[in-house]
Design a protein around this motif. Structure first.
Motif, short mmCIF file in Angstrom:
data_model
loop_
_atom_site.label_atom_id
_atom_site.label_comp_id
_atom_site.label_asym_id
_atom_site.label_seq_id
_atom_site.Cartn_x
_atom_site.Cartn_y
_atom_site.Cartn_z
N GLY A 1 0.78 -1.22 0.00
CA GLY A 1 0.00 0.00 0.00
C GLY A 1 0.81 1.28 0.00
N ALA A 2 2.15 1.17 -0.17
CA ALA A 2 2.99 2.38 -0.09
C ALA A 2 2.70 3.33 -1.25
N ARG A 3 2.43 2.78 -2.42
CA ARG A 3 2.23 3.65 -3.57
C ARG A 3 1.54 2.86 -4.67
N THR A 4 0.67 3.51 -5.41
CA THR A 4 0.01 2.88 -6.55
C THR A 4 0.14 3.80 -7.75
N ALA A 5 0.59 3.24 -8.87
CA ALA A 5 0.76 4.06 -10.08
C ALA A 5 -0.59 4.60 -10.54
N TYR A 6 -0.60 5.84 -10.97
CA TYR A 6 -1.80 6.47 -11.50
C TYR A 6 -1.96 6.15 -12.99
N PRO A 7 -3.20 6.20 -13.50
CA PRO A 7 -3.36 6.17 -14.96
C PRO A 7 -2.78 7.45 -15.55
N LEU A 8 -2.57 7.45 -16.86
CA LEU A 8 -1.99 8.61 -17.53
C LEU A 8 -3.06 9.68 -17.71
N ILE A 9 -3.13 10.58 -16.73
CA ILE A 9 -4.07 11.71 -16.75
C ILE A 9 -3.24 12.99 -16.82
N ARG A 10 -3.42 13.77 -17.86
CA ARG A 10 -2.62 14.97 -18.03
C ARG A 10 -3.04 16.05 -17.04
N SER A 11 -2.05 16.59 -16.33
CA SER A 11 -2.31 17.64 -15.34
C SER A 11 -2.12 19.02 -15.96
N GLN A 12 -2.79 20.01 -15.41
CA GLN A 12 -2.58 21.39 -15.81
C GLN A 12 -1.72 22.14 -14.80
N LEU A 13 -1.15 21.39 -13.84
CA LEU A 13 -0.30 21.98 -12.81
C LEU A 13 1.15 21.57 -13.09
N GLY A 14 2.04 22.54 -13.09
CA GLY A 14 3.44 22.27 -13.36
C GLY A 14 3.99 23.26 -14.36
N PRO A 15 5.24 23.10 -14.77
CA PRO A 15 5.81 24.01 -15.76
C PRO A 15 4.97 24.00 -17.04
N GLN A 16 4.56 25.15 -17.49
CA GLN A 16 3.61 25.22 -18.61
C GLN A 16 4.19 24.66 -19.91
N ASP A 17 5.51 24.67 -20.05
CA ASP A 17 6.12 24.09 -21.24
C ASP A 17 6.42 22.60 -21.09
N ARG A 18 6.15 22.07 -19.87
CA ARG A 18 6.44 20.65 -19.61
C ARG A 18 5.36 20.08 -18.69
N LEU A 19 4.11 20.23 -19.05
CA LEU A 19 3.04 19.78 -18.16
C LEU A 19 3.11 18.26 -17.97
N PRO A 20 3.14 17.81 -16.72
CA PRO A 20 3.32 16.38 -16.44
C PRO A 20 1.99 15.66 -16.32
N PRO A 21 2.03 14.33 -16.19
CA PRO A 21 0.82 13.61 -15.78
C PRO A 21 0.47 13.96 -14.33
N LEU A 22 -0.74 13.65 -13.94
CA LEU A 22 -1.12 13.78 -12.53
C LEU A 22 -0.31 12.76 -11.74
N ARG A 23 0.40 13.22 -10.71
CA ARG A 23 1.29 12.35 -9.95
C ARG A 23 0.60 11.77 -8.72
N PRO A 24 0.92 10.54 -8.33
CA PRO A 24 0.40 9.99 -7.07
C PRO A 24 0.95 10.78 -5.88
N PRO A 25 0.27 10.73 -4.74
CA PRO A 25 0.82 11.38 -3.55
C PRO A 25 2.11 10.70 -3.13
#
Length: 361
Positions: free
Chosen positions: A147-171
């Motif tokens: 239960g330490a960590r579970t990979a997220y599906p590939l969901i594009r985030s709008q938070l982060g460097p605008q020229d390098r927007l990452p996927p939504l990251r797990p906590p």
């Protein structure tokens, strides 16, 4: 091929003969001890125990045609046997560090082996399961805390460097999240997330060591370092980690997603590239064997944590020859040198397939 000498867990010394005990932490089970009892230089009895009680037994034999594990009785024929079979397989690979594959006699297609062996070879008696070392160490059946960590599906985030927007990251993980027995050192290596409520004094002491401050430039007050760690807690692209030997804190590390890190603009970053920084704060645990163990364990964890991660990146100082030599011994290749605002850096890269093919774990 002969078996590796065992190491006493209490003293860390090599034992006469091949006897010894190793520890294993299956995700789906309590920790399992595996005793190695010698028959001769090419064969040993492996006895798996939970809370001191025997739960499974196997014979490990190294012959000219390879390494063979023969499980006793009905072990391996039920899906619930997977944790103990996995622990026995890990113990076998530890005892035979040069073996690239392990033949599990007569259990090709058995329920407990289906998650370990991607290959079956037929024999006159019954099919054997073939466990490849380079694949086994990529499987999240051991080492990661449940239960330490579970990979997220590939969901594009709008938070982060605008020229390098990452996927939504797990906590980030919380508490302990990786643990592995190191037979070559006779100790258990583990990671847990740093907790500034309890670790601030330790973190402050390490950052104010002269040799650490030269590279990290964080020789600051406890209040300033508390703010540093608080900023990390609000940053989805990295988190801080305490690394321990036998639960004694040894070093501090930061694990980050390279795409949205300061490194991201300096190369063609992929969504799941990872990177890390580190220091050894406990001076009783300096030295090449232990430092190299950290390089290998960190890289192992980062590949386990996200199966889509193909590369672990780094940016050590280009003049830091000792660091670059550790990188080379952990399958990191130097790709180029480049200029950060604060240093001349070497871009290093560890590729998944090469790491698991070449690096002993």
């Amino acid at each position: 091929m002969t078996l590796r000498p065992c190491i006493d867990a209490a003293s860390g010394t090599v034992l006469d003969g091949w006897a010894g005990t190793s520890r294993h932490w299956p995700v789906a089970d309590a920790d399992i001890a595996v005793e190695c009892l010698p028959r001769d230089v090419r064969a040993a009895r492996l006895l798996a125990l939970r809370d001191g009680e025997p739960i499974a037994e196997a014979e490990l034999r190294s012959d000219p045609d390879g390494v063979r594990l023969a499980l006793t009785g009905s072990v391996g024929r039920h899906p619930a046997d997977a944790p103990v079979v996995t622990a026995l397989v890990e113990a076998a690979f530890q005892r035979c560090p040069d073996a690239r594959r392990l033949r599990v006699s007569g259990l090709g297609g058995a329920p407990a082996l289906l998650a370990l062996a991607a290959t079956v070879e037929n024999t006159p008696a019954a099919p054997d399961a073939i466990v490849e070392r380079a694949l086994f160490y990529q499987l999240p059946l051991l080492w990661l805390t449940a239960g330490a960590r579970t990979a997220y599906p590939l969901i594009r985030s709008q938070l982060g460097p605008q020229d390098r927007l990452p996927p939504l990251r797990p906590p980030q993980p919380n508490g302990p999240f990786y643990r592995r027995w190191l037979p070559q050192l006779g100790t258990t290596l583990s990671f847990r997330t740093i907790d500034r409520r309890h670790d601030l004094g330790l973190f402050h002491g390490w950052m104010n060591q002269k040799r650490v401050a030269f590279y990290w430039e964080l020789a600051q007050s406890e209040a300033e370092l508390d703010r540093y760690l608080a900023d990390q807690e609000a940053d989805p692209h990295l988190f801080g980690v305490i690394g321990s030997f036998d639960d004694v804190p040894v070093g501090y590390f930061e694990f980050y997603w390279a795409k949205e890190d300061r490194l991201g603009p300096y190369y063609d970053a992929e969504d799941f590239d990872r990177g890390w920084h580190g220091l050894i704060g406990n001076v009783e645990h300096l030295g090449r064997p232990k430092t190299l163990a950290w390089f290998r364990a960190i890289t192992h964890y980062l590949f386990l944590d996200e199966p889509r991660t193909r590369r672990i990146m780094g940016e050590p100082r280009a003049t830091h020859r000792k660091m670059l030599s550790y990188c080379a011994d952990a399958a990191y290749e130097t790709l180029k040198e480049f200029d950060f605002p604060h240093k001349r850096a070497a871009l290093v890269c560890c590729e998944r397939e090469r790491f698991f093919r070449e690096v002993p774990l």
